[in-house]
Design a protein around this motif. Structure first.
Motif, PDB file in Angstrom:
ATOM      1  N   PHE A  34      -3.651  10.870  10.874  1.00  0.00           N
ATOM      2  CA  PHE A  34      -3.674  10.382  12.243  1.00  0.00           C
ATOM      3  C   PHE A  34      -2.449   9.508  12.418  1.00  0.00           C
ATOM      4  O   PHE A  34      -1.680   9.320  11.471  1.00  0.00           O
ATOM      5  N   GLU A  35      -2.265   8.992  13.623  1.00  0.00           N
ATOM      6  CA  GLU A  35      -1.024   8.299  13.906  1.00  0.00           C
ATOM      7  C   GLU A  35      -0.788   7.169  12.897  1.00  0.00           C
ATOM      8  O   GLU A  35      -1.681   6.378  12.612  1.00  0.00           O
ATOM      9  N   HIS A  36       0.388   7.114  12.350  1.00  0.00           N
ATOM     10  CA  HIS A  36       0.801   6.089  11.386  1.00  0.00           C
ATOM     11  C   HIS A  36       0.123   6.209  10.031  1.00  0.00           C
ATOM     12  O   HIS A  36       0.189   5.303   9.223  1.00  0.00           O
ATOM     13  N   PHE A  37      -0.615   7.285   9.810  1.00  0.00           N
ATOM     14  CA  PHE A  37      -1.242   7.447   8.503  1.00  0.00           C
ATOM     15  C   PHE A  37      -0.751   8.740   7.860  1.00  0.00           C
ATOM     16  O   PHE A  37      -1.002   9.820   8.365  1.00  0.00           O
ATOM     17  N   ASP A  38      -0.049   8.625   6.746  1.00  0.00           N
ATOM     18  CA  ASP A  38       0.493   9.802   6.061  1.00  0.00           C
ATOM     19  C   ASP A  38      -0.134   9.945   4.690  1.00  0.00           C
ATOM     20  O   ASP A  38      -0.270   8.976   3.954  1.00  0.00           O
ATOM     21  N   ALA A  94      -1.128   7.571  -0.158  1.00  0.00           N
ATOM     22  CA  ALA A  94      -1.518   7.382   1.238  1.00  0.00           C
ATOM     23  C   ALA A  94      -0.779   6.165   1.767  1.00  0.00           C
ATOM     24  O   ALA A  94      -0.670   5.147   1.080  1.00  0.00           O
ATOM     25  N   ALA A  95      -0.250   6.303   2.967  1.00  0.00           N
ATOM     26  CA  ALA A  95       0.509   5.205   3.568  1.00  0.00           C
ATOM     27  C   ALA A  95       0.049   5.010   4.996  1.00  0.00           C
ATOM     28  O   ALA A  95      -0.078   5.968   5.758  1.00  0.00           O
ATOM     29  N   TYR A  96      -0.213   3.788   5.346  1.00  0.00           N
ATOM     30  CA  TYR A  96      -0.646   3.483   6.713  1.00  0.00           C
ATOM     31  C   TYR A  96       0.133   2.284   7.235  1.00  0.00           C
ATOM     32  O   TYR A  96       0.337   1.305   6.522  1.00  0.00           O
ATOM     33  N   GLU A  97       0.559   2.402   8.481  1.00  0.00           N
ATOM     34  CA  GLU A  97       1.253   1.280   9.119  1.00  0.00           C
ATOM     35  C   GLU A  97       0.557   0.959  10.423  1.00  0.00           C
ATOM     36  O   GLU A  97       0.249   1.862  11.190  1.00  0.00           O
ATOM     37  N   THR A  98       0.319  -0.312  10.680  1.00  0.00           N
ATOM     38  CA  THR A  98      -0.243  -0.669  11.972  1.00  0.00           C
ATOM     39  C   THR A  98       0.876  -0.649  13.007  1.00  0.00           C
ATOM     40  O   THR A  98       2.042  -0.819  12.658  1.00  0.00           O
ATOM     41  N   PRO A  99       0.524  -0.429  14.279  1.00  0.00           N
ATOM     42  CA  PRO A  99       1.572  -0.440  15.302  1.00  0.00           C
ATOM     43  C   PRO A  99       2.235  -1.819  15.365  1.00  0.00           C
ATOM     44  O   PRO A  99       1.609  -2.826  15.016  1.00  0.00           O
ATOM     45  N   ILE A 100       3.479  -1.828  15.821  1.00  0.00           N
ATOM     46  CA  ILE A 100       4.229  -3.087  15.842  1.00  0.00           C
ATOM     47  C   ILE A 100       3.784  -3.965  17.007  1.00  0.00           C
ATOM     48  O   ILE A 100       3.728  -3.521  18.155  1.00  0.00           O
ATOM     49  N   LYS A 101       3.409  -5.199  16.685  1.00  0.00           N
ATOM     50  CA  LYS A 101       3.018  -6.181  17.709  1.00  0.00           C
ATOM     51  C   LYS A 101       3.849  -7.436  17.485  1.00  0.00           C
ATOM     52  O   LYS A 101       3.887  -7.943  16.368  1.00  0.00           O
ATOM     53  N   GLY A 134       6.000  -7.765  14.465  1.00  0.00           N
ATOM     54  CA  GLY A 134       5.406  -7.732  13.126  1.00  0.00           C
ATOM     55  C   GLY A 134       4.382  -6.617  12.988  1.00  0.00           C
ATOM     56  O   GLY A 134       3.852  -6.103  13.974  1.00  0.00           O
ATOM     57  N   HIS A 135       4.138  -6.208  11.767  1.00  0.00           N
ATOM     58  CA  HIS A 135       3.070  -5.250  11.512  1.00  0.00           C
ATOM     59  C   HIS A 135       2.701  -5.259  10.034  1.00  0.00           C
ATOM     60  O   HIS A 135       3.313  -5.939   9.219  1.00  0.00           O
ATOM     61  N   TRP A 136       1.665  -4.500   9.717  1.00  0.00           N
ATOM     62  CA  TRP A 136       1.180  -4.395   8.345  1.00  0.00           C
ATOM     63  C   TRP A 136       1.504  -3.026   7.805  1.00  0.00           C
ATOM     64  O   TRP A 136       1.474  -2.032   8.523  1.00  0.00           O
ATOM     65  N   LYS A 137       1.760  -2.961   6.514  1.00  0.00           N
ATOM     66  CA  LYS A 137       1.966  -1.664   5.861  1.00  0.00           C
ATOM     67  C   LYS A 137       1.074  -1.603   4.618  1.00  0.00           C
ATOM     68  O   LYS A 137       1.036  -2.554   3.844  1.00  0.00           O
ATOM     69  N   PHE A 138       0.363  -0.511   4.485  1.00  0.00           N
ATOM     70  CA  PHE A 138      -0.514  -0.336   3.325  1.00  0.00           C
ATOM     71  C   PHE A 138      -0.082   0.914   2.577  1.00  0.00           C
ATOM     72  O   PHE A 138       0.229   1.929   3.197  1.00  0.00           O
ATOM     73  N   ASP A 139      -0.094   0.834   1.298  1.00  0.00           N
ATOM     74  CA  ASP A 139       0.342   1.987   0.526  1.00  0.00           C
ATOM     75  C   ASP A 139      -0.426   2.045  -0.784  1.00  0.00           C
ATOM     76  O   ASP A 139      -0.587   1.039  -1.471  1.00  0.00           O
ATOM     77  N   THR A 140      -0.931   3.226  -1.102  1.00  0.00           N
ATOM     78  CA  THR A 140      -1.598   3.352  -2.384  1.00  0.00           C
ATOM     79  C   THR A 140      -1.267   4.682  -3.063  1.00  0.00           C
ATOM     80  O   THR A 140      -1.096   5.702  -2.404  1.00  0.00           O
TER      81      THR A 140
END
Lengths: 748, 117
Positions: A599-603, A636-643, A646-652
């Motif tokens: 889904f959006e921002h999730f690869d 798996a990589a997920y990024e929150t939309p930029i607000k 700033g934003h968050w990035k998760f990666d595992t």
């Protein structure tokens, strides 16, 4: 009166010169800067403006009240220039929007880009991907990539080795900015000598690769592009600390010296002085180390004339110490008081590059490179001593042009390589001095055809004369065919040849009680012959949409067939034997990789790999040891939309390795015998990054979170000077889970 | 006689100047996607003497480098039009037949297709 006349004559000229401003707008396109025709140039808040001509040049009227000049063009970042002195010519580079918004675009554009168009099976790892594993050097930066396998650090050196197509790094040509850099003496630890933050992007080519960079590559080529003074941040600081008491500091400083010269100073330091022994075997789980690594780059760019140049100076000092906990190098070095090891490396490097692009005909390019390095390692492993000094010179000249039109491109050129190796060993059964000089002169020719639609092929050939390898021809061929939309079928074949540096490439054998034997005597390199292999590859990439989301699948099959190989035979637990291949040796690898934007921002990226790697040993045809037949990878990589910037990035990242074969220990007493195969290994890494603004971000991560460990990485650790001591059986993590945190600060 | 020589000289220089073997030209060509890019560039290469043709998807700009001794802009433009792509500032557009042959995703005259890209 006359004077007045003069003044009168000059006056209009002066007024005229006051009234006009002229200049040139160029496109900042990689290294070549071309005039940008049709760009809009106008004064802020007025209707006074113009567009640039075919060459990107413009002239515009000027009034004192005008201050800000706006330059805009579709697809490019709009720039505002403050004009204080209108008599000066304005030269301005306009950057494309995609470059500028790289960060915001990454959610849609994956951090690893696979090409649908190139002939070679190349993919680019961008700096975004490199940030996924916050650490620390080039070896570790491949951990989120399924095509490169990163081995677990061995018990003595703590160095992670990489593999491609199931073959270890000596079979991969590793270059920095197209200059072969990790070879010879630096083969074992070289990847840890390139800090991760210095790397701008990495291009990984599976299969034989191009002939332009030499004849040595067999499994593939890896090229690391380093950050450039012109485009890197003015100031960059990265601080990293890990629970293992490892600390790292990276600082980049970049400044503009003049319009054409930019310089950058890059400092890297890492240190680890903690003593860990989680498995209670009396040995450090990872070495203590200190590294200082300095690079100074100078970049020259003259867009009008088409000149680009780089000068790089590098210095490295690396110290590692490991062994038993009670080992003190001052009192115990080369004694049997306690077992210990130190590896001290110093390296100096200077390299220059010069490029010329004909501004009139952009396909005409000339490139000249030269690099000199001095690499010196002094080390001992228990009672075994090993020192190596390598002096190396590499020069290369390439000319690019086209035949009839730009669908037919050619590259041709010459190169010269000089390597002098001086090795000193104090190891039972081996001579103490090995010295050799390698000289080679080569010429290459590469033809590329692109029909601009569904076919692109590269055919290259090179001829080399080498004082030890002889005179030989290296052909390489790559092609890509697109039978239908969003697909690419690739095929390649090529030959590679190299001299194996058997000691430098297999240094962990010194940390064992094995006797080392070289069984051949007639060859030119340690009595051995050169290694020769053919590589064949077939790859199919298909992009598609799954539930309206982008996905792609890649099937890769590669086969490496050795005509000669220096067999490194560990099958007798008391010996390491080196000999020329007598029979077959091959490496077959199959990989299936699926990338899906769930889904959006999730690869999501998953891969399965199958390796069939066998060699004819003196004791029979066997699978090469410590290579899993099956391997599964997921990221798996997920990024929150930029607000608010700033934003968050998760990666595992998840890795599963199937059983691996241990080399035979049957000749050992039963207490020191290992099972035939290793257990399976599963590891999990994760990282969270909080971006506060463009300037500042912090990250927190964990490696091997599930705390998987190999309990007894060292055989007979209680008796390191006995006849069964062996540190070469590492198949999994030794230390267990490790947590780290760090920050990045940058000023553009 | 002197005058004649001068005129001839001027003419020769002008002629040589006009016969640039790496002449450059740019024009705005309509299109929307990478398929269009491939089609436009291939159409240019149909003409012998075209050395480089690069069409930019974003800016719609076609940059040409060609040998003036072998061809001219008009010939190149003609083959671009035949491929079905309009050239801005040119009074003639691609014929409807040529345009009709384009792949559905490349129908750049359609506002919906344009917006989809």
């Amino acid at each position: 009166m006359k004077n007045i006349l003069y003044i009168l004559i000059w006056f209009p000229v002066l007024i005229f010169s006051q009234e006009k401003i002229s200049g040139m707008i160029m496109e900042a396109n990689n290294n070549q800067h071309l005039g940008l025709p049709g760009a809009n140039v106008y004064w802020l808040g007025t209707t006074v403006g113009t567009t640039t001509d075919i060459d990107g040049k413009f002239t515009l009227s000027y009034k004192n009240e005008y201050e800000k000049l706006i330059i805009s063009y579709v697809g490019f970042k709009t720039d505002t220039l403050t004009i204080s002195d209108p008599s000066k010519m304005v030269h301005h580079l306009l950057k494309t929007t995609s470059e500028l918004n790289e960060v915001t675009l990454t959610s849609r554009k994956q951090a690893t880009a696979k090409s649908y168009l190139q002939a070679q099976n190349t993919f680019t790892v961008t700096s975004d991907e490199l940030l996924k594993a916050a650490c620390c050097n080039l070896a570790e930066s491949f951990e989120t990539n399924p095509s490169i396998d990163v081995n677990f650090a061995d018990a003595v050196t703590g160095t992670k080795q990489i593999k491609m197509l199931g073959l270890n790094s000596p079979y991969i040509l590793i270059a920095t900015e197209n200059i072969p850099s990790i070879r010879g003496a630096s083969q074992a630890f070289g990847l840890t000598f390139i800090p991760g933050t210095w790397v701008e992007s990495i291009q990984i080519t599976k299969g034989a690769g191009s002939v332009v960079n030499g004849y040595e590559s067999i499994a593939g080529q890896i090229n690391a592009e380093l950050v450039k003074p012109l485009t890197d941040n003015k100031l960059f600081v990265n601080l990293y600390g890990a629970s293992s008491e490892r600390l790292e500091l990276n600082t980049h400083l970049n400044t503009k010296v003049s319009d054409k010269w930019h310089t950058g100073l890059y400092l890297h330091g890492n240190t680890h002085n903690g003593e860990h022994d989680v498995n209670d075997d009396g040995f450090l789980d990872m070495p203590k180390f200190n590294q200082i690594n300095i690079m100074n780059r100078w970049q020259y760019i003259d867009t009008e004339k088409g000149f680009v140049s780089f000068i790089n100076l590098k210095f490295l000092n690396d110290e590692k110490q490991t062994g038993q906990l009670n080992f003190n190098p001052k009192t115990d070095k080369l004694t049997t008081n306690a077992w210990g090891s130190e590896i001290l490396t110093k390296r100096y490097e200077i390299s220059t590059k010069f490029g010329y692009v004909n501004p009139e005909v952009p396909w005409q390019k000339i490139g000249v490179q030269a690099a000199f390095s001095n690499h010196k390692q002094e080390s001992y492993f228990g009672l075994n001593q090993y020192n190596i000094t390598q002096n190396s010179l590499y020069t290369n000249a390439i000319y690019n042009t086209i035949i009839s039109d730009s669908r037919h491109k050619i590259k041709t050129g010459l190169d010269f390589t000089y390597d002098h190796y001086d090795e000193f060993l104090d190891v039972p059964n081996l001579a103490s001095d090995y010295e050799r000089t390698e000289r080679s002169v080569g010429s290459f020719f590469e033809y590329n055809f692109d029909n601009l639609n569904n076919l692109n092929l590269t055919a290259g050939i090179r001829a080399d004369t080498h004082n030890l390898l002889g005179t030989f021809v290296t052909p390489r061929f790559h092609m890509r065919y697109t039978p239908w939309e969003k697909s690419a079928i690739r095929a390649s074949f090529g030959r590679g040849k190299r001299s194996a540096n058997i000691f430098a490439e297999n240094q962990n054998m010194f940390a064992s009680s094995r006797t080392i034997n070289i069984l051949n005597t007639t060859g030119n390199i340690y009595g051995l012959d050169p290694e020769i292999a053919w590589n064949y590859g077939l790859s199919y990439l298909q992009g598609f949409n799954l539930f309206n989301r982008k996905a792609d699948i890649t099937l890769d099959y590669y086969k490496t067939d050795f005509k000669n190989k220096i067999v490194v035979d560990y099958e007798n637990p008391q010996e390491v034997n080196f000999y020329n291949l007598d029979g077959v040796s091959y490496a077959n690898s199959f990989q299936i990789e699926l990338n899906y934007n769930v889904f959006e921002h999730f690869d999501l990226r998953t891969a399965y790999k199958y390796y069939d790697i066998k060699t004819q040993y003196n004791s029979g045809k066997l699978s090469n040891p410590l290579i899993p037949k099956h391997r599964f990878f997921a990221n798996a990589a997920y990024e929150t939309p930029i607000k608010n910037n700033g934003h968050w990035k998760f990666d595992t990242t998840f890795n599963w390795l199937g059983e691996q074969r241990f080399s035979s220990t049957l000749a050992n007493p039963s207490t020191y015998q290992l099972s035939e195969k290793t257990p399976t290994v599963t590891t999990l890494n994760a990282q969270v990054t909080k971006v506060f603004s463009e300037k500042f971000e912090v990250y927190l991560g964990g490696e091997n979170i599930t705390n998987v460990r190999q309990d007894n990485p060292i055989l007979d650790a209680k008796n390191p000077f006995g006849s069964n001591f062996d540190t070469t059986f590492v198949y999994g993590p030794i230390f267990g889970s490790m947590y780290y945190a760090g920050l990045r600060f940058k000023i553009n | 006689m002197k005058k004649l020589l001068l005129v001839t000289l001027v003419l020769i220089t002008t002629v040589t100047f006009a016969q640039d073997k790496n002449a450059k030209a740019t024009m705005e060509v309509d299109g929307v996607c990478l398929m269009c890019k491939s089609r436009i560039e291939k159409a240019c290469f149909k003409t012998k003497g075209v050395k480089s043709a690069i069409w930019d998807v974003k800016t719609h700009e076609l940059k040409l480098i060609y040998d003036e001794r072998k061809t001219n802009v008009e010939t190149i433009q003609k083959s671009v039009l035949e491929a079905g792509h309009d050239i801005k500032k040119l009074k003639i557009k691609a014929t409807d037949e040529a345009y009709a042959k384009l792949h559905d995703c490349c129908k750049y005259r359609d506002i919906e297709v344009r917006e989809a890209h």
